[in-house]
Design a protein around this motif. Sequence first.
Motif, short mmCIF file in Angstrom:
data_model
loop_
_atom_site.label_atom_id
_atom_site.label_comp_id
_atom_site.label_asym_id
_atom_site.label_seq_id
_atom_site.Cartn_x
_atom_site.Cartn_y
_atom_site.Cartn_z
N THR A 42 -8.66 5.82 8.00
CA THR A 42 -7.74 6.81 8.57
C THR A 42 -8.32 7.30 9.89
OG1 THR A 42 -8.80 8.58 7.29
CG2 THR A 42 -6.86 7.54 6.33
N PHE A 98 -3.15 7.86 11.93
CA PHE A 98 -2.59 6.65 11.33
C PHE A 98 -3.67 5.97 10.50
CE2 PHE A 98 -4.24 5.21 15.42
CZ PHE A 98 -4.90 4.03 15.09
N ALA A 99 -3.27 4.98 9.73
CA ALA A 99 -4.20 4.29 8.84
C ALA A 99 -4.24 2.81 9.17
CB ALA A 99 -3.80 4.49 7.38
N VAL A 118 -9.61 0.96 3.70
CA VAL A 118 -8.60 1.79 4.33
C VAL A 118 -9.30 2.74 5.28
CG1 VAL A 118 -6.80 3.52 3.99
CG2 VAL A 118 -7.04 1.64 2.36
N SER A 143 0.84 -1.19 0.00
CA SER A 143 0.00 0.00 0.00
C SER A 143 0.87 1.24 0.00
CB SER A 143 -0.93 0.03 1.22
OG SER A 143 -0.21 0.39 2.38
N THR A 144 0.26 2.37 -0.30
CA THR A 144 1.00 3.63 -0.29
C THR A 144 1.46 4.00 1.12
OG1 THR A 144 -1.09 4.86 -0.08
CG2 THR A 144 -0.23 4.53 -2.30
N TYR A 145 0.76 3.48 2.13
CA TYR A 145 1.08 3.83 3.51
C TYR A 145 2.38 3.20 3.98
CZ TYR A 145 -3.70 5.51 3.53
OH TYR A 145 -4.85 6.18 3.22
#
Length: 280
Positions: free
Chosen positions: A165, A141-142, A163, A80-82
Amino acid sequence: MSDEGGAGEPLSDRQKREIATWFLSNAPAGEIHYIAKDVRALLGNDAVYEAAAAEAFPEYNKARLVSIELPDRSGDIIISTYGEIDKNNYLDPRTAQVATIDHMKQTCTKLRPAEDEELPSAYIEEFSGKDIEGPGADFSFAAVISAAKRSPQNFCNGSWCSVWTIEFNYELQFVDIKGKIQVDAHYFEEGNVQLDTNIDRKDSTRMQSPDDCAVSISGIIRHHESEYLSSLEESYLNLSDATFKDLRRKLPVTRTLFPWHNTLVFGLTRDLAKELALGK
């Protein structure tokens, strides 16, 4: 893939790459390798295919939250991008390790301990040990959730991605929760039926002790995801009585299909035309 454009002009390699990238990026859940095989054959140009795949696979893996098994068998890492450190390296927060990913093969090729600068802030890492009632900075945070069901031998694949947040506001002593749920399903036995749906959710809770806050947040996420799943199941139950009836031609009162294969039935049309002097 045809070399002719809409105006009769040959497609450039750039145009072919863009088209190939689109098909790869929009492959149904768990089916990008099948699409890639066909796209490569249609292109007939390995250089163009490799350029398209290099662009599409990383984006596909992140968008679909693809889960990849770690080589030390400590579990899976969600792409993931996170957790993205760079294009090929992703942080696994559970084990504080960095996984090097081969996006095209969807495998982990290397695993190493994360450097200090690659880890989340110490404040978040030590959240459970900090006095939640005391002064502190806002942070967020996610929570990333991914599940997949792949059964190509039964002509069906599906995935669930969500997802969430979570934003902590110390001044208001409040926690805002925002989520996006995406569900994809593809059934392709003697046909092609796809479900591609997503929904946004919002909620909130007050700041409490770390343990109570965690329980409250997880309960909110569970509630919204269960509610959405129930709504999908209800929609499926109503398909035969609602959606499918709108899509298909209804049977006559005899409850039998019109025998199009038998040309004798058209005698009625000829008789009516003759009786009404149609065409004269």
